[in-house]
Design a protein around this motif. Structure first.
Motif, mmCIF file in Angstrom:
data_model
loop_
_atom_site.group_PDB
_atom_site.id
_atom_site.type_symbol
_atom_site.label_atom_id
_atom_site.label_comp_id
_atom_site.label_asym_id
_atom_site.label_seq_id
_atom_site.Cartn_x
_atom_site.Cartn_y
_atom_site.Cartn_z
ATOM 1 N N ALA A 106 0.836 -1.205 0.000
ATOM 2 C CA ALA A 106 0.000 0.000 0.000
ATOM 3 C C ALA A 106 0.869 1.252 0.000
ATOM 4 O O ALA A 106 0.570 2.241 -0.687
ATOM 5 C CB ALA A 106 -0.930 -0.026 1.220
ATOM 6 N N PHE A 107 1.959 1.228 0.777
ATOM 7 C CA PHE A 107 2.905 2.349 0.796
ATOM 8 C C PHE A 107 3.444 2.608 -0.623
ATOM 9 O O PHE A 107 3.565 3.758 -1.061
ATOM 10 C CB PHE A 107 4.033 2.020 1.765
ATOM 11 C CG PHE A 107 5.239 2.899 1.621
ATOM 12 C CD1 PHE A 107 5.274 4.156 2.205
ATOM 13 C CD2 PHE A 107 6.359 2.464 0.911
ATOM 14 C CE1 PHE A 107 6.402 4.955 2.080
ATOM 15 C CE2 PHE A 107 7.480 3.259 0.783
ATOM 16 C CZ PHE A 107 7.499 4.508 1.372
ATOM 17 N N ALA A 108 3.769 1.536 -1.361
ATOM 18 C CA ALA A 108 4.290 1.693 -2.721
ATOM 19 C C ALA A 108 3.214 2.175 -3.679
ATOM 20 O O ALA A 108 3.454 3.068 -4.514
ATOM 21 C CB ALA A 108 4.875 0.364 -3.217
ATOM 22 N N LEU A 109 2.001 1.623 -3.582
ATOM 23 C CA LEU A 109 0.936 2.010 -4.511
ATOM 24 C C LEU A 109 0.465 3.441 -4.268
ATOM 25 O O LEU A 109 -0.008 4.110 -5.191
ATOM 26 C CB LEU A 109 -0.237 1.039 -4.392
ATOM 27 C CG LEU A 109 0.046 -0.402 -4.840
ATOM 28 C CD1 LEU A 109 -1.183 -1.270 -4.654
ATOM 29 C CD2 LEU A 109 0.488 -0.425 -6.303
ATOM 30 N N PHE A 110 0.569 3.919 -3.067
ATOM 31 C CA PHE A 110 0.264 5.327 -2.812
ATOM 32 C C PHE A 110 1.380 6.241 -3.322
ATOM 33 O O PHE A 110 1.255 7.460 -3.287
ATOM 34 C CB PHE A 110 0.049 5.564 -1.314
ATOM 35 C CG PHE A 110 -1.319 5.170 -0.837
ATOM 36 C CD1 PHE A 110 -2.455 5.685 -1.443
ATOM 37 C CD2 PHE A 110 -1.463 4.280 0.222
ATOM 38 C CE1 PHE A 110 -3.721 5.316 -0.998
ATOM 39 C CE2 PHE A 110 -2.723 3.909 0.669
ATOM 40 C CZ PHE A 110 -3.853 4.424 0.059
ATOM 41 N N ASP A 111 2.491 5.654 -3.827
ATOM 42 C CA ASP A 111 3.645 6.374 -4.380
ATOM 43 C C ASP A 111 4.207 7.365 -3.377
ATOM 44 O O ASP A 111 4.496 8.529 -3.689
ATOM 45 C CB ASP A 111 3.250 7.101 -5.669
ATOM 46 C CG ASP A 111 4.454 7.323 -6.595
ATOM 47 O OD1 ASP A 111 5.469 6.635 -6.389
ATOM 48 O OD2 ASP A 111 4.371 8.176 -7.492
ATOM 49 N N LEU A 112 4.401 6.858 -2.154
ATOM 50 C CA LEU A 112 4.939 7.697 -1.094
ATOM 51 C C LEU A 112 6.468 7.716 -1.078
ATOM 52 O O LEU A 112 7.069 8.604 -0.462
ATOM 53 C CB LEU A 112 4.431 7.209 0.265
ATOM 54 C CG LEU A 112 2.903 7.274 0.476
ATOM 55 C CD1 LEU A 112 2.530 6.669 1.815
ATOM 56 C CD2 LEU A 112 2.404 8.705 0.363
ATOM 57 N N ALA A 113 7.092 6.738 -1.723
ATOM 58 C CA ALA A 113 8.553 6.642 -1.672
ATOM 59 C C ALA A 113 9.242 7.894 -2.232
ATOM 60 O O ALA A 113 10.174 8.429 -1.603
ATOM 61 C CB ALA A 113 9.023 5.385 -2.405
ATOM 62 N N PRO A 114 8.842 8.420 -3.429
ATOM 63 C CA PRO A 114 9.529 9.616 -3.929
ATOM 64 C C PRO A 114 9.330 10.851 -3.060
ATOM 65 O O PRO A 114 10.110 11.809 -3.170
ATOM 66 C CB PRO A 114 8.898 9.814 -5.320
ATOM 67 C CG PRO A 114 8.360 8.476 -5.708
ATOM 68 C CD PRO A 114 7.903 7.874 -4.424
ATOM 69 N N ARG A 115 8.292 10.848 -2.205
ATOM 70 C CA ARG A 115 8.027 12.010 -1.366
ATOM 71 C C ARG A 115 8.847 12.002 -0.070
ATOM 72 O O ARG A 115 8.844 12.990 0.662
ATOM 73 C CB ARG A 115 6.538 12.088 -1.036
ATOM 74 C CG ARG A 115 5.669 12.312 -2.267
ATOM 75 C CD ARG A 115 4.179 12.213 -1.921
ATOM 76 N NE ARG A 115 3.336 12.607 -3.027
ATOM 77 C CZ ARG A 115 3.023 11.816 -4.048
ATOM 78 N NH1 ARG A 115 3.513 10.581 -4.091
ATOM 79 N NH2 ARG A 115 2.249 12.237 -5.027
ATOM 80 N N LEU A 116 9.489 10.879 0.222
ATOM 81 C CA LEU A 116 10.288 10.789 1.436
ATOM 82 C C LEU A 116 11.740 11.092 1.125
ATOM 83 O O LEU A 116 12.190 11.003 -0.019
ATOM 84 C CB LEU A 116 10.171 9.384 2.041
ATOM 85 C CG LEU A 116 8.774 8.934 2.492
ATOM 86 C CD1 LEU A 116 8.834 7.506 3.024
ATOM 87 C CD2 LEU A 116 8.222 9.873 3.572
ATOM 88 N N SER A 117 12.453 11.428 2.136
ATOM 89 C CA SER A 117 13.895 11.590 1.982
ATOM 90 C C SER A 117 14.547 10.234 1.803
ATOM 91 O O SER A 117 13.913 9.182 1.974
ATOM 92 C CB SER A 117 14.466 12.304 3.210
ATOM 93 O OG SER A 117 14.302 11.476 4.359
ATOM 94 N N ALA A 118 15.815 10.261 1.438
ATOM 95 C CA ALA A 118 16.520 8.992 1.259
ATOM 96 C C ALA A 118 16.531 8.186 2.556
ATOM 97 O O ALA A 118 16.342 6.966 2.542
ATOM 98 C CB ALA A 118 17.944 9.262 0.780
ATOM 99 N N TRP A 119 16.751 8.894 3.696
ATOM 100 C CA TRP A 119 16.752 8.179 4.966
ATOM 101 C C TRP A 119 15.369 7.647 5.320
ATOM 102 O O TRP A 119 15.240 6.533 5.859
ATOM 103 C CB TRP A 119 17.252 9.102 6.081
ATOM 104 C CG TRP A 119 18.721 9.392 5.951
ATOM 105 C CD1 TRP A 119 19.293 10.546 5.533
ATOM 106 C CD2 TRP A 119 19.797 8.503 6.230
ATOM 107 N NE1 TRP A 119 20.659 10.450 5.518
ATOM 108 C CE2 TRP A 119 21.009 9.179 5.958
ATOM 109 C CE3 TRP A 119 19.864 7.178 6.694
ATOM 110 C CZ2 TRP A 119 22.252 8.606 6.137
ATOM 111 C CZ3 TRP A 119 21.106 6.598 6.868
ATOM 112 C CH2 TRP A 119 22.281 7.301 6.585
ATOM 113 N N GLY A 120 14.338 8.431 5.055
ATOM 114 C CA GLY A 120 12.984 7.948 5.333
ATOM 115 C C GLY A 120 12.622 6.741 4.483
ATOM 116 O O GLY A 120 12.038 5.768 4.990
#
Length: 782
Positions: A51-65
């Protein structure tokens, strides 16, 4: 899992096998009931990450996040899997039997009875009672059934967190849509964590001769259609960031990137094979692309029409050539028949219209009359070269290289002296004596100062005590003979050809418009000079006359003006095509005799062929006279008689075409008969004198034929009058024959207006500098 126990002796094997299937199914139900509570936490963690990936949240986080989310997810999944492996207990057969007895509602555990054995002595009454007990148990087993697996997750998860994870996953999946695979890839991409490069750029640059633009490969190109590029394509790849050294893999071959001062990595190589192009860094595959390499085909060339010569010593060549990317050069290699590979080769270049065309139909007339091989059998081979340097040869053909036939007796005598000097160095005194006599009578060459100077210089060189350059003397004598024969026409034709080649070279190298206009001026002057020389030789006016159909100065100016318009408009390709078309017209020049294609031409050509053969016999007689060795006079006499019979046939042809053959042919026949008799007696000197008389008579006959037909227009023999450019004359109403294509003047004027407007805007200082820079770069194309 332990295997099923063996069947008791009193149990039917088929019934025991059926019971075994029920027991195995019961064990699977028990296993699922024990596994599900342990597996559900793992699935919940994976569901949350998806769900985290499908919401496309990864590009919105910092590298550490992003790294923290990945790390927590991986650690949680691994920990839960370890917990599941430690707590999971596999059910045994006894547990499966208890589950099966409970779901079937059986009392007294009949499945356990089947595994029991009686204790004590083998009393018949006890054995009968035991068998009766077992039979009752078997009857009870006929009612076996098994319930669906049950779950106690409601007690384990009283708040229904599992349903919340499922709801979140459904919402994320509905929002991802077609972009779901790329969102999952971004969530799993370790590049944002600094482990893989954050910059990957790859350019594929095809070889310059292909004319193909560079190709940029995108990082997400995996799975795309294969990229087709020519063989020899250059690869430039850049990798920035990431951990470890990068490698390029193509066709199973691995090459390492080079570290740059700024920390990036770069590689430059060539793509020599197809397959998959892969970039790897450390343990990761950064990108991959399917690539197809197309081999460069070998160019081809062939004669499109038979090669033939004319009486002016010109050879007509027509070649068709093609290549997959473009032709760089087309020529015809000429070798003497039977020559070895290391022997000299004469190359005749065929100019290409435009820059590296893929297909070309090339033809033209080439003046080879001055070459030492003129009149000899040669092998012609069409050759072609493409931009990659590949050279190919077409099918060869054997022809006799044409030689110039001189009608003027003085010009013919100069050519004879030139030939004698080339064939026998001992003839130098005779040639020098001939030139002395000729210089004593300048009126024999028409009083032309240039001709007299060339003859005098030739004589001076021959008499020099320091030796001489034979090629230089040959060239001087050849040019003198041409001026005697044609006047200024040959020099004008050479100047016209040089002006045309200079203009073509300027177009090929992209010269500016000012230079093109200057070369067009020189071309027009050379063209007018050629026309004037032709008019002086033919005795016809060069101005247009009513109904005459001749080409005048006005029409010539119009032709060149169209070239100027195309040059001003920057239409270089159209200018090349127009120049090539005009060149084909100019190559049809037929100065001097005005014969064209009339019926008398056949007899005249046969008469000239007889003169060439007679000249060879005369040369042989001179050689035998100087050698003073025994020879076969009978064979030479038979060759002379064969020539005499050929003359009779030519005389009948001329009488048929012209009504009456020249009377001077009688003298030629008598001289040939006398020469044949002297050759039988091997009187070589006397035979040579008779053959020289026959030669002189044949030359006079040829001049009489030309004088008889030269002044006629449309006469009784159906001759079509031609203008000085060799084209059939047309009346005012005939119109264009459709063979010459010229762009519309309105289109040319519109192009010039657009070009002037671009120049005006490029010079406007009020316009933005980026726009003016673009306009200046656009003007460089013209």
């Amino acid at each position: 899992m332990t295997p099923l126990p063996p069947a008791p002796p009193q149990v039917d094997p088929a019934r025991w096998a059926r019971l075994g299937r029920w027991l195995r199914l019961a064990r699977m139900v028990l296993l699922w009931e024990r596994l599900w509570p342990l597996l559900l936490p793992v699935l919940c963690v994976l569901g949350l990450f998806v769900a985290f990936a499908l919401f496309d949240l990864a590009p919105r986080l910092s590298a550490w996040g992003h790294g923290a989310v990945l790390a927590v997810s991986v650690v949680a999944v691994v920990a839960l899997l370890v917990r599941m492996a430690m707590r999971l207990r596999l059910p045994d057969w006894a547990a499966a039997a208890r589950r099966l007895e409970r779901d079937s509602g059986l009392k007294h555990r009949p499945l356990a009875v089947l595994g029991d054995r009686p204790a004590g002595s083998a009393d018949p009454l006890a054995a009968a009672l035991w068998h009766s007990h077992v039979d009752r148990a078997l009857v009870a087993l006929d009612r076996l059934r098994l319930s669906w697996p049950c779950s106690d997750m409601a007690a384990r998860d009283p708040y229904g967190l599992r349903a919340g994870v499922l709801l979140i996953l459904v919402i994320a999946a509905s929002g991802g849509g077609d972009d779901a695979p790329r969102r999952l890839a971004r969530a799993l991409d370790v590049g944002s964590l600094g482990l893989a490069p954050d910059l990957v750029e790859v350019w594929l640059t095809p070889p310059p001769h292909t004319g193909r633009p560079p190709v940029t490969l995108r990082r997400d190109g995996a799975g795309n259609e294969p990229v087709a590029v020519p063989a020899g394509t250059a690869i430039l790849a850049m990798v920035g960031g990431g951990w470890g050294d990068a490698r390029l893999i193509q066709g199973g071959r691995t090459q390492s990137f080079q570290r740059q001062p700024d920390g990036s990595q770069k590689i430059e190589t060539r793509l020599d094979r197809g397959g998959e192009l892969v970039i790897r860094q450390s343990l990761f595959t950064v990108a991959r692309w399917p690539v197809t390499v197309t081999a460069d085909a070998v160019p081809s060339a062939a004669f499109s029409a038979p090669s033939e010569g004319d009486r002016r010593g010109r050879l007509h060549l027509a070649v068709s050539a093609s290549d997959d990317y473009g032709l760089e050069r087309v020529w015809v290699a000429i070798r003497r028949l039977g020559a070895l590979d290391h022997d000299p080769v004469l190359e005749v270049a065929l100019p290409l219209a435009g820059t590296t065309p893929r297909e070309a139909e090339l033809s033209g007339w080439f003046d080879l009359g001055a070459h030492p091989w003129a009149g000899m059998p040669v092998t012609l081979t069409p050759m072609v070269k493409d931009g990659a340097g590949q050279v190919s040869a077409g099918a060869a053909e054997v022809v006799t290289l044409p030689e110039r036939q001189f009608v003027n007796p003085v010009a013919a005598a100069v050519i004879d002296a030139r030939r004698a000097l080339a064939e026998d160095a001992d003839s130098l005194p005779e040639v020098a004596d001939f030139l002395d006599r000729l210089l004593d009578e300048p009126q024999a060459v028409g009083g032309d100062l240039k001709t007299v100077l060339m003859l005098a210089l030739s004589n001076r060189i021959l008499l020099s005590e320091n030796g001489f350059d034979l090629d230089e003397v040959r060239e001087l004598l050849w040019q003198a003979a041409l001026r005697i024969e044609d006047g200024d026409l040959s020099s004008a034709e050479r100047a016209l050809d040089a002006a045309r080649k200079a203009l073509e070279d300027a177009l090929d190298r992209g010269a500016d418009s000012q230079e093109i206009q200057a070369l067009l001026d020189a071309f027009q002057q050379a063209l007018e000079r050629t026309l004037a020389a032709m008019t002086a030789k033919q005795g016809t006016p060069s101005q247009s006359a009513a109904g005459g159909g001749t080409v005048g100065a006005d029409e010539l100016h119009d032709m060149v003006d169209r070239l100027r318009d195309l040059a001003s408009a920057g239409a270089r390709d159209a200018l090349r095509r127009e120049l090539a078309q005009l060149n084909r017209i100019l190559q049809g020049l037929q100065p001097g005799d005005g014969m064209g294609g009339n019926p008398a031409q056949q007899g005249l050509d046969a008469l000239r062929d007889l003169a060439r053969r007679q000249q060879r016999l005369l040369d042989d007689s001179h050689a035998q006279a100087r050698a003073a060795l025994p020879a076969e006079g009978e064979q030479a006499a038979e060759a002379q008689r064969e020539l005499r019979r050929g003359l009779a046939e030519v005389r009948r042809q001329l009488a048929k075409d012209l009504g009456e053959a020249p009377n001077v042919l009688d003298e030629a026949e008598r001289a040939m008969d006398g020469a044949a008799g002297l050759l039988e007696q091997e009187e070589w000197d006397a035979a040579a004198e008779a053959q020289a008389q026959a030669m002189a008579s044949l030359n006079r006959a040829a001049r009489e034929v030309l004088e008889q037909v030269g002044g006629s227009g449309q006469d009784a023999w159906g001759m079509v009058p031609r203008d000085p450019l060799g084209r059939p004359q047309r009346g005012p109403g005939d119109g264009d024959d459709g063979t010459t294509h010229v762009p519309e003047r309105g289109d040319i004027q519109r192009s010039r207006q657009l070009l002037d407007e671009i120049r005006r805007r490029a010079g406007d200082g009020q316009r933005p500098e980026p726009e003016r820079d673009y306009l200046r770069r656009l003007l460089r194309q013209f």
